[in-house]
Design an enzyme around this catalytic site. Structure first.
Site, PDB file in Angstrom:
ATOM      1  N   HIS A   1      50.939  34.321  24.457  1.00  0.00           N
ATOM      2  CA  HIS A   1      51.361  32.993  24.932  1.00  0.00           C
ATOM      3  C   HIS A   1      50.236  31.969  24.728  1.00  0.00           C
ATOM      4  CE1 HIS A   1      54.040  35.385  27.879  1.00  0.00           C
ATOM      5  NE2 HIS A   1      54.856  34.794  27.047  1.00  0.00           N
TER       6      HIS A   1
ATOM      7  N   LYS B   1      65.960  38.633  35.123  1.00  0.00           N
ATOM      8  CA  LYS B   1      64.961  39.515  34.520  1.00  0.00           C
ATOM      9  C   LYS B   1      64.164  40.268  35.578  1.00  0.00           C
ATOM     10  CE  LYS B   1      63.820  38.038  29.836  1.00  0.00           C
ATOM     11  NZ  LYS B   1      62.718  37.593  28.959  1.00  0.00           N
TER      12      LYS B   1
ATOM     13  N   ARG C   1      57.869  36.563  17.290  1.00  0.00           N
ATOM     14  CA  ARG C   1      57.090  37.787  17.080  1.00  0.00           C
ATOM     15  C   ARG C   1      57.640  38.536  15.876  1.00  0.00           C
ATOM     16  NH1 ARG C   1      57.157  38.935  23.394  1.00  0.00           N
ATOM     17  NH2 ARG C   1      59.077  37.825  22.993  1.00  0.00           N
TER      18      ARG C   1
ATOM     19  N   SER D   1      54.957  40.683  27.275  1.00  0.00           N
ATOM     20  CA  SER D   1      54.697  40.867  28.725  1.00  0.00           C
ATOM     21  C   SER D   1      55.276  42.188  29.212  1.00  0.00           C
ATOM     22  CB  SER D   1      55.327  39.726  29.525  1.00  0.00           C
ATOM     23  OG  SER D   1      54.782  38.493  29.149  1.00  0.00           O
TER      24      SER D   1
HETATM   25  P1  ADP Z   1      61.360  34.617  27.322  1.00  0.00           P
HETATM   26  O1  ADP Z   1      61.972  35.173  28.567  1.00  0.00           O
HETATM   27  O2  ADP Z   1      61.824  33.237  26.983  1.00  0.00           O
HETATM   28  O3  ADP Z   1      61.388  35.551  26.125  1.00  0.00           O
HETATM   29  P2  ADP Z   1      58.503  35.091  27.338  1.00  0.00           P
HETATM   30  O4  ADP Z   1      57.569  34.728  28.433  1.00  0.00           O
HETATM   31  O5  ADP Z   1      58.667  36.536  27.014  1.00  0.00           O
HETATM   32  O6  ADP Z   1      59.851  34.410  27.745  1.00  0.00           O
HETATM   33  O7  ADP Z   1      58.096  34.331  26.013  1.00  0.00           O
HETATM   34  C1  ADP Z   1      58.009  32.930  25.966  1.00  0.00           C
HETATM   35  C2  ADP Z   1      57.861  32.487  24.532  1.00  0.00           C
HETATM   36  O8  ADP Z   1      56.624  32.961  24.026  1.00  0.00           O
HETATM   37  C3  ADP Z   1      58.939  33.034  23.592  1.00  0.00           C
HETATM   38  O9  ADP Z   1      59.209  32.051  22.604  1.00  0.00           O
HETATM   39  C4  ADP Z   1      58.282  34.234  22.970  1.00  0.00           C
HETATM   40  O10 ADP Z   1      58.830  34.532  21.704  1.00  0.00           O
HETATM   41  C5  ADP Z   1      56.848  33.731  22.863  1.00  0.00           C
HETATM   42  N1  ADP Z   1      55.887  34.826  22.808  1.00  0.00           N
HETATM   43  C6  ADP Z   1      55.616  35.743  23.757  1.00  0.00           C
HETATM   44  N2  ADP Z   1      54.676  36.613  23.332  1.00  0.00           N
HETATM   45  C7  ADP Z   1      54.348  36.227  22.072  1.00  0.00           C
HETATM   46  C8  ADP Z   1      53.453  36.714  21.064  1.00  0.00           C
HETATM   47  N3  ADP Z   1      52.718  37.796  21.263  1.00  0.00           N
HETATM   48  N4  ADP Z   1      53.382  36.056  19.884  1.00  0.00           N
HETATM   49  C9  ADP Z   1      54.154  34.975  19.667  1.00  0.00           C
HETATM   50  N5  ADP Z   1      55.014  34.451  20.554  1.00  0.00           N
HETATM   51  C10 ADP Z   1      55.125  35.066  21.736  1.00  0.00           C
END
Ligand code: ADP
Length: 176
Positions: free
Chosen positions: A17, A41, A95, A133
């Site tokens: 993030h 979630k 990702r 995460s």
């Molecule tokens: P969501 O519930 O929207 O998936 P996340 O907190 O998992 O929320 O992710 C928020 C954003 O950050 C999403 O666009 C996700 O693809 C991006 N993201 C999370 N981890 C990574 C990573 N390692 N590399 C690139 N983007 C990421």
């Protein structure tokens, strides 16, 4: 002034993030981190805890990049949240191929709801690309090393949370 909205669950905030936030500074002057309440979630950290962790980590990003960062919890439609905060662009991280299908649908549907907001996808540095995460939580729960995935403060919060939940830990009702 260009305002971007970076939405997510951030349960908890990872180096993936943070990598995306740093990259966003090349595109926007102000970044609003939209923290989804996301009850479905079943987040490990409460909304307040997630917001606090993001605020702590973002002050370094803000200092390093000069970009203003605001943390904004939201529970309404993403496109309405973008309107509320005055964002002309939604930023998402991409990702692997697995993210693509869902993101593709989201953009398509959001475009029907409001065609004036663009969605931009950013990719993290190679060593941060695989971080999720969900997997970080699983590794922390099993006592593995998460130092390459999250900051020391977030790692501490994760280990503390799982030790509270462990049998005999503070969060274990049977132990009280
Ligand atoms: P969501 O519930 O929207 O998936 P996340 O907190 O998992 O929320 O992710 C928020 C954003 O950050 C999403 O666009 C996700 O693809 C991006 N993201 C999370 N981890 C990574 C990573 N390692 N590399 C690139 N983007 C990421």
């Amino acid at each position: 002034m260009r305002v971007g909205l970076y939405p997510g669950t951030f349960d908890p905030i990872t180096l993936g993030h943070i990598d995306i936030m740093r990259r966003a500074a090349a595109l926007v002057d102000k970044l609003v981190i939209g923290v989804a309440i996301n009850r479905d979630k079943g987040p490990l950290f409460s909304l307040d805890e997630r917001v606090r962790m993001i605020e702590e980590e973002c002050s370094a990003v803000s200092k390093a990049t000069g970009m203003e960062i605001v943390v904004h919890p939201f529970e309404n439609l993403l496109i309405d949240c973008a309107r509320d905060v005055g964002a002309g662009v939604i930023l998402r991280g991409l990702r692997a191929v697995a993210d693509f299908e869902y993101e593709y649908q989201m953009v398509g549907m959001n475009r029907v709801l409001d065609n004036s907001v663009e969605t931009v996808f950013l990719m993290a540095e190679a060593q941060h690309q695989a971080i999720a995460s969900k997997l970080v939580k699983e590794i922390a729960r099993l006592g593995g090393d998460i130092s390459k995935f999250v900051t020391p403060a977030v790692a501490r919060a994760l280990y503390d949370r799982f030790s509270e939940k462990a049998p005999g830990g503070q969060g274990d009702a049977a132990a009280r």
